[in-house]
Scaffold this active site. Sequence first.
Site, PDB file in Angstrom:
ATOM      1  N   LYS A 206       0.842  -1.201   0.000  1.00  0.00           N
ATOM      2  CA  LYS A 206       0.000   0.000   0.000  1.00  0.00           C
ATOM      3  C   LYS A 206       0.876   1.250   0.000  1.00  0.00           C
ATOM      4  CE  LYS A 206      -3.574   2.284   2.690  1.00  0.00           C
ATOM      5  NZ  LYS A 206      -4.531   2.226   3.774  1.00  0.00           N
ATOM      6  N   GLU A 212      10.503  -4.517   4.725  1.00  0.00           N
ATOM      7  CA  GLU A 212      10.625  -5.921   4.311  1.00  0.00           C
ATOM      8  C   GLU A 212      10.347  -6.070   2.811  1.00  0.00           C
ATOM      9  OE1 GLU A 212       8.897  -4.791   6.877  1.00  0.00           O
ATOM     10  OE2 GLU A 212       8.967  -6.165   8.590  1.00  0.00           O
ATOM     11  N   GLY A 267      -4.875  -1.919   4.982  1.00  0.00           N
ATOM     12  CA  GLY A 267      -4.041  -3.032   4.515  1.00  0.00           C
ATOM     13  C   GLY A 267      -4.697  -4.388   4.759  1.00  0.00           C
ATOM     14  N   ARG A 268      -5.189  -4.603   5.957  1.00  0.00           N
ATOM     15  CA  ARG A 268      -5.750  -5.925   6.299  1.00  0.00           C
ATOM     16  C   ARG A 268      -7.145  -6.122   5.722  1.00  0.00           C
ATOM     17  NH1 ARG A 268      -4.770  -2.637  10.392  1.00  0.00           N
ATOM     18  NH2 ARG A 268      -6.443  -1.864  11.721  1.00  0.00           N
ATOM     19  N   GLU A 353      -4.816  -6.957  14.618  1.00  0.00           N
ATOM     20  CA  GLU A 353      -4.325  -5.625  14.264  1.00  0.00           C
ATOM     21  C   GLU A 353      -5.486  -4.615  14.332  1.00  0.00           C
ATOM     22  OE1 GLU A 353      -0.760  -5.126  11.502  1.00  0.00           O
ATOM     23  OE2 GLU A 353      -2.329  -4.257  10.261  1.00  0.00           O
ATOM     24  N   HIS A 384      -5.025 -33.515  16.991  1.00  0.00           N
ATOM     25  CA  HIS A 384      -3.917 -34.332  17.494  1.00  0.00           C
ATOM     26  C   HIS A 384      -2.794 -33.457  18.038  1.00  0.00           C
ATOM     27  CE1 HIS A 384      -5.660 -38.078  15.970  1.00  0.00           C
ATOM     28  NE2 HIS A 384      -6.190 -37.259  15.072  1.00  0.00           N
ATOM     29  N   LYS A 504       9.120  -0.788  14.230  1.00  0.00           N
ATOM     30  CA  LYS A 504       9.630  -0.449  12.888  1.00  0.00           C
ATOM     31  C   LYS A 504      10.698   0.634  12.999  1.00  0.00           C
ATOM     32  CE  LYS A 504       5.506  -0.870   9.922  1.00  0.00           C
ATOM     33  NZ  LYS A 504       4.538  -0.085   9.154  1.00  0.00           N
TER      34      LYS A 504
HETATM   35  O1  F6P Z   1       1.958  -4.381   9.921  1.00  0.00           O
HETATM   36  C1  F6P Z   1       1.705  -3.045   9.664  1.00  0.00           C
HETATM   37  C2  F6P Z   1       1.224  -2.822   8.271  1.00  0.00           C
HETATM   38  O2  F6P Z   1       1.082  -1.458   8.086  1.00  0.00           O
HETATM   39  C3  F6P Z   1      -0.078  -3.562   7.956  1.00  0.00           C
HETATM   40  O3  F6P Z   1      -1.200  -2.913   8.407  1.00  0.00           O
HETATM   41  C4  F6P Z   1       0.007  -3.687   6.477  1.00  0.00           C
HETATM   42  O4  F6P Z   1      -0.895  -4.625   5.997  1.00  0.00           O
HETATM   43  C5  F6P Z   1       1.451  -4.085   6.330  1.00  0.00           C
HETATM   44  O5  F6P Z   1       2.146  -3.304   7.293  1.00  0.00           O
HETATM   45  C6  F6P Z   1       2.047  -3.883   4.965  1.00  0.00           C
HETATM   46  O6  F6P Z   1       1.977  -2.543   4.555  1.00  0.00           O
HETATM   47  P1  F6P Z   1       2.186  -2.136   3.050  1.00  0.00           P
HETATM   48  O7  F6P Z   1       1.101  -2.749   2.256  1.00  0.00           O
HETATM   49  O8  F6P Z   1       2.133  -0.639   3.046  1.00  0.00           O
HETATM   50  O9  F6P Z   1       3.524  -2.638   2.608  1.00  0.00           O
END
Ligand code: F6P
Length: 540
Positions: A206, A212, A267-268, A353, A384, A504
Site C-alpha cells: 500500500k 521488508e 491493509g488488512r 491488528e 492431534h 519499525k
Molecule cells: O503491519 C503493519 C502494516 O502497516 C499492515 O497494516 C500492512 O498490511 C502491512 O504493514 C504492509 O503494509 P504495506 O502494504 O504498506 O507494505
Amino acid sequence: MSKLTELSAWQALEDHYYTMQDRHLRDLFAADPTRGEKMTAEGAGLYLDYSKHRVTDETLKLLLQLAEEAGVAKKRDAMFAGEKINITEKRAVLHTALRAPRDAVIEVDGKNVVPDVHEVLDRMSAFAEQIRAGTWLGHTGKPIKNIVNIGIGGSDLGPVMAYEALKHYAQRDLTVRFVSNVDGTDLAEKTRDLDPAQTLFIVSSKTFTTQETMTNARSARQWLLGSLKDDAAVARHFVAVSTNAAEVTKFGIDTANMFGFWDWVGGRYSMDSAIGLSLMLAIGGDQYRELLAGFHEMDEHFRTAPAEKNLPMLMGLLGIWYNNFFGAESVAVLPYDQYLAYFSAYLQQLDMESNGKHVTLDNEQVDYQTGPIIWGQPGTNGQHAFYQLIHQGTKLIPCDFIGFCQTLNPMPPHHDLLMANVFAQTEALAFGKTLEQVLADGVDAKIAPHRVFEGNRPTSTILADKLTPHTLGALIALYEHKVFVQGAIWDINSFDQWGVELGKVLAGKIAPELQSEGEPELKHDSSTNTLIKRYRARRA
Ligand code: F6P
C-alpha cells in the site's frame, strides 16, 4: 468508569453472567429440545449454528440491547456511507466499496469511487487474461509461468490465504508463490527453481515504503537482472500494486504497470482490491468477480438483516460475551478444510491488528478487555495437537468450527470422516462426559477423574455447501464485519495500527548499528547493547 461499562445493557449482562456462569449446555439443551434448530441463522450461503453457546434467550436479548446502546448499527451505516470513521488517520473505511456492483454510488469527499474500483478491476482482468493466455511475454520472448507476490501483512496474508483456499479453481500451469519475510531465506527458497525469463514479480505494498517488501523487491530485481542482464527487463517482469505512484516510479516500475487502490482501504482489508492481483492471475477475472459477489452478499446481509438474524452481529456479540464477561482470552478458528490452511493466520492480522487497542475513540484508557487472541489450524490436524487443552484444560476457549457439505476432492470416505469429526468435536466440547458415565464404562475409579470431560465448552459451527470463490468471499466478509461489531462496542478505532510503529522505527535505527564494529556508540539499554555487541562480534 468508561461509557461502555456504564451502559444499562452492560450492567445487566454483568448481573446475568452470575446466573449463567454455572449453567451447563447439557441443561440448556435438555430444557429446550428445539434449541439446535432455533439458534441458527443464515446469510450469503453460510449457515451458523450458535446453539452450543452458553446463552439463553435472555442473554441474547441483553447482547442485542448492548449492540443497540453502543450504536453498532449507526456506526455500521457510517462506515458504509464513507464517513471518516478512521479518526486517527482521518480516512473513510470503505473496503465494502471494493465489491460494490458497477452501478452502485458510494462517495468519498463528494466523489463516487465505484467507477475507479471497476476501472482497476477491468485493467486487472485484462492483464490476467494476457498472463493466463501466455500472451504477456517476458523480456526474452517467453511467456510468464511463475508469479511471485512480494508483500507483507495485508499485502501478503490475504492473497496467500485466498490463493491456497481457491487453488482448486486455479490455472495449474502457473506457479504462484508468496514472499513476505525479510529473512533472505524466503526469497531464496521461493525463487531457487524458477526461470527468471518466465517469472513475474508483483510488488504489493500500500505504502511502497515497507522495509521488508522493498528489501525483497530490490533483491528480486537483482536476481532477475543477474540473469537477464538488461535493465529494460524490469518492465516485463515487475508490476506494482500500491497507492503510492511516486514511490513505484522511484523503484523503477512504470506506472503503466501499476494497479492502484486508495487510502480508504486498510491493509488488512485490502485482499479484494488490486492486492488480490496474484489471486486473480491464478483463478481468472470471472472467478475473482464471483469472490467479490460473495463479499458483497455478506455486506448486504450485514447491512440489512435484522440484528437477531445477522451473522456478523451474532458472532461479534457472542465473542463479547466470553471476552468481557467470562474472561476468555482467545478464540480458536478451526476450518475443516485443507484449502483453508492459512485462514487462521489471515484472521490473526484482521482481528488482532484491528482490535488490539487500549484507548477509546475519545482517548480514554479502556477499563475492559478488547481484542482476543486468535489462533487455530485446520482440522483434523489440530485435534492431534492442541484440542486436549480445549477439552480438558483450565482455560475457556470458544471455537469457530467451519465445514463444507461437499468436498472438492471426492475420495470416499474422506469427507464423511472429516465432517464426522466436526460434529463429534462440537458435541464432545458441549456435553463432555461425566464421572458417572466414565465409571459406567468400567473405568478404574482411581484414574476415572482423568477421563472426565467437563464439557460446557462453547462453539459456533459455520456450514456452507461448498468452498467456492463466492463462499470464500462471504466467509471473509463475515469475519471482517464480526471484527467491526466488536470494535464498535469497545468504542475503539479498528482501522489504524500505531502499535506496529515503534518496533519499525527502532529496527530502522538499529540496522546500521549492526554493521559497524565499534561505532557508533550504542545508546540502548544494557540488554539491547549487549545483544547487539554479541551479534556484531559473531556475524559472518
Ligand atoms: O503491519 C503493519 C502494516 O502497516 C499492515 O497494516 C500492512 O498490511 C502491512 O504493514 C504492509 O503494509 P504495506 O502494504 O504498506 O507494505
